[in-house]
Design a protein around this motif. Structure first.
Motif, PDB file in Angstrom:
ATOM      1  N   ILE A  24      40.722  34.563  39.892  1.00 23.64           N
ATOM      2  CA  ILE A  24      40.789  35.579  40.953  1.00 23.64           C
ATOM      3  C   ILE A  24      41.735  36.702  40.555  1.00 23.64           C
ATOM      4  CG2 ILE A  24      41.590  35.983  43.316  1.00 23.64           C
ATOM      5  CD1 ILE A  24      40.488  33.176  43.992  1.00 23.64           C
ATOM      6  N   ASP A  25      42.881  36.344  39.961  1.00 28.94           N
ATOM      7  CA  ASP A  25      43.842  37.348  39.510  1.00 28.94           C
ATOM      8  C   ASP A  25      43.211  38.259  38.453  1.00 28.94           C
ATOM      9  OD1 ASP A  25      46.441  38.558  39.424  1.00 28.94           O
ATOM     10  OD2 ASP A  25      46.799  37.492  37.527  1.00 28.94           O
ATOM     11  N   GLY A  26      42.449  37.671  37.543  1.00 28.31           N
ATOM     12  CA  GLY A  26      41.765  38.482  36.531  1.00 28.31           C
ATOM     13  C   GLY A  26      40.742  39.422  37.151  1.00 28.31           C
ATOM     14  N   GLN A  27      40.022  38.939  38.150  1.00 26.12           N
ATOM     15  CA  GLN A  27      39.034  39.786  38.809  1.00 26.12           C
ATOM     16  C   GLN A  27      39.713  40.925  39.570  1.00 26.12           C
ATOM     17  OE1 GLN A  27      36.882  36.898  41.103  1.00 26.12           O
ATOM     18  NE2 GLN A  27      35.477  36.403  39.437  1.00 26.12           N
ATOM     19  N   PHE A  28      40.845  40.619  40.218  1.00 27.26           N
ATOM     20  CA  PHE A  28      41.584  41.679  40.910  1.00 27.26           C
ATOM     21  C   PHE A  28      42.107  42.715  39.924  1.00 27.26           C
ATOM     22  CE2 PHE A  28      42.566  38.872  44.757  1.00 27.26           C
ATOM     23  CZ  PHE A  28      41.611  39.505  45.523  1.00 27.26           C
ATOM     24  N   SER A  29      42.591  42.239  38.772  1.00 20.75           N
ATOM     25  CA  SER A  29      43.077  43.175  37.751  1.00 20.75           C
ATOM     26  C   SER A  29      41.956  44.087  37.276  1.00 20.75           C
ATOM     27  CB  SER A  29      43.666  42.413  36.568  1.00 20.75           C
ATOM     28  OG  SER A  29      44.799  41.688  36.962  1.00 20.75           O
ATOM     29  N   LEU A  30      40.767  43.514  37.095  1.00 24.01           N
ATOM     30  CA  LEU A  30      39.622  44.312  36.679  1.00 24.01           C
ATOM     31  C   LEU A  30      39.259  45.340  37.747  1.00 24.01           C
ATOM     32  CD1 LEU A  30      37.378  44.836  34.614  1.00 24.01           C
ATOM     33  CD2 LEU A  30      36.034  43.079  35.765  1.00 24.01           C
ATOM     34  N   LEU A  31      39.294  44.927  39.006  1.00 33.56           N
ATOM     35  CA  LEU A  31      38.989  45.864  40.095  1.00 33.56           C
ATOM     36  C   LEU A  31      40.021  46.987  40.162  1.00 33.56           C
ATOM     37  CD1 LEU A  31      37.896  43.415  42.930  1.00 33.56           C
ATOM     38  CD2 LEU A  31      36.456  45.022  41.680  1.00 33.56           C
ATOM     39  N   VAL A  32      41.284  46.662  39.954  1.00 38.29           N
ATOM     40  CA  VAL A  32      42.330  47.694  39.962  1.00 38.29           C
ATOM     41  C   VAL A  32      42.114  48.662  38.806  1.00 38.29           C
ATOM     42  CG1 VAL A  32      44.809  48.072  39.606  1.00 38.29           C
ATOM     43  CG2 VAL A  32      44.029  46.312  41.200  1.00 38.29           C
ATOM     44  N   GLN A  33      41.753  48.125  37.639  1.00 36.86           N
ATOM     45  CA  GLN A  33      41.505  48.983  36.479  1.00 36.86           C
ATOM     46  C   GLN A  33      40.330  49.918  36.747  1.00 36.86           C
ATOM     47  OE1 GLN A  33      40.386  46.854  32.962  1.00 36.86           O
ATOM     48  NE2 GLN A  33      40.504  48.645  31.643  1.00 36.86           N
ATOM     49  N   ARG A  34      39.257  49.374  37.304  1.00 29.62           N
ATOM     50  CA  ARG A  34      38.092  50.214  37.617  1.00 29.62           C
ATOM     51  C   ARG A  34      38.436  51.255  38.670  1.00 29.62           C
ATOM     52  NH1 ARG A  34      33.214  45.759  37.839  1.00 29.62           N
ATOM     53  NH2 ARG A  34      33.114  45.391  35.596  1.00 29.62           N
ATOM     54  N   SER A  35      39.240  50.873  39.640  1.00 30.86           N
ATOM     55  CA  SER A  35      39.657  51.819  40.676  1.00 30.86           C
ATOM     56  C   SER A  35      40.470  52.956  40.063  1.00 30.86           C
ATOM     57  CB  SER A  35      40.478  51.091  41.744  1.00 30.86           C
ATOM     58  OG  SER A  35      41.005  51.995  42.675  1.00 30.86           O
ATOM     59  N   ASP A  36      41.385  52.609  39.153  1.00 29.46           N
ATOM     60  CA  ASP A  36      42.180  53.639  38.472  1.00 29.46           C
ATOM     61  C   ASP A  36      41.289  54.577  37.668  1.00 29.46           C
ATOM     62  OD1 ASP A  36      44.477  52.550  39.543  1.00 29.46           O
ATOM     63  OD2 ASP A  36      45.035  51.457  37.717  1.00 29.46           O
ATOM     64  N   GLN A  37      40.298  54.012  36.971  1.00 35.69           N
ATOM     65  CA  GLN A  37      39.373  54.841  36.192  1.00 35.69           C
ATOM     66  C   GLN A  37      38.576  55.761  37.110  1.00 35.69           C
ATOM     67  OE1 GLN A  37      37.080  51.924  34.072  1.00 35.69           O
ATOM     68  NE2 GLN A  37      38.557  51.728  32.408  1.00 35.69           N
ATOM     69  N   SER A  38      38.152  55.240  38.246  1.00 34.95           N
ATOM     70  CA  SER A  38      37.384  56.050  39.191  1.00 34.95           C
ATOM     71  C   SER A  38      38.246  57.178  39.749  1.00 34.95           C
ATOM     72  CB  SER A  38      36.869  55.187  40.344  1.00 34.95           C
ATOM     73  OG  SER A  38      35.959  54.228  39.876  1.00 34.95           O
ATOM     74  N   GLU A  39      39.498  56.869  40.064  1.00 33.70           N
ATOM     75  CA  GLU A  39      40.396  57.901  40.578  1.00 33.70           C
ATOM     76  C   GLU A  39      40.620  58.992  39.541  1.00 33.70           C
ATOM     77  OE1 GLU A  39      43.950  55.956  41.904  1.00 33.70           O
ATOM     78  OE2 GLU A  39      42.926  54.990  43.587  1.00 33.70           O
ATOM     79  N   ARG A  40      40.782  58.599  38.267  1.00 34.10           N
ATOM     80  CA  ARG A  40      40.949  59.607  37.206  1.00 34.10           C
ATOM     81  C   ARG A  40      39.689  60.458  37.065  1.00 34.10           C
ATOM     82  NH1 ARG A  40      43.689  55.438  34.566  1.00 34.10           N
ATOM     83  NH2 ARG A  40      41.854  54.851  33.364  1.00 34.10           N
ATOM     84  N   ALA A  41      38.530  59.819  37.124  1.00 39.86           N
ATOM     85  CA  ALA A  41      37.271  60.566  37.000  1.00 39.86           C
ATOM     86  C   ALA A  41      37.108  61.530  38.167  1.00 39.86           C
ATOM     87  CB  ALA A  41      36.088  59.598  36.938  1.00 39.86           C
TER      88      ALA A  41
END
Length: 81
Positions: A24-41
């Motif tokens: 679950i922690d790994g999945q949350f980390s992945l979601l946070v990373q994707r969210s950061d990428q989306s915010e940058r885009a």
């Protein structure tokens, strides 16, 4: 049920929980990373749109100036035509 079996079962449950929580922690980390990428885009797109809007302002002004020059040339031309 002997105490040894209970301890083994509790250890197995603990390992299962740790594995599940790690996943679950790994999945949350992945979601946070994707969210950061989306915010940058999104920020990059906002910057690009702002730049396009800044560069677009002369177009209406140029079209008005061309229309006025055309009108002036039409009015200034010889009346016989």
């Amino acid at each position: 049920m002997p105490d040894g079996e209970v301890a083994l079962e509790l250890a197995e449950i603990r390992r299962s929980l740790e594995v599940g929580l790690a996943r679950i922690d790994g999945q949350f980390s992945l979601l946070v990373q994707r969210s950061d990428q989306s915010e940058r885009a999104i920020a990059e797109l906002e910057d690009r749109v702002a730049a396009l809007e800044r560069n677009r302002w002369p177009l209406p002004t140029l079209s008005v100036l061309i229309a006025l020059v055309g009108l002036a040339l039409a009015l200034w031309g010889p009346p016989g035509r």
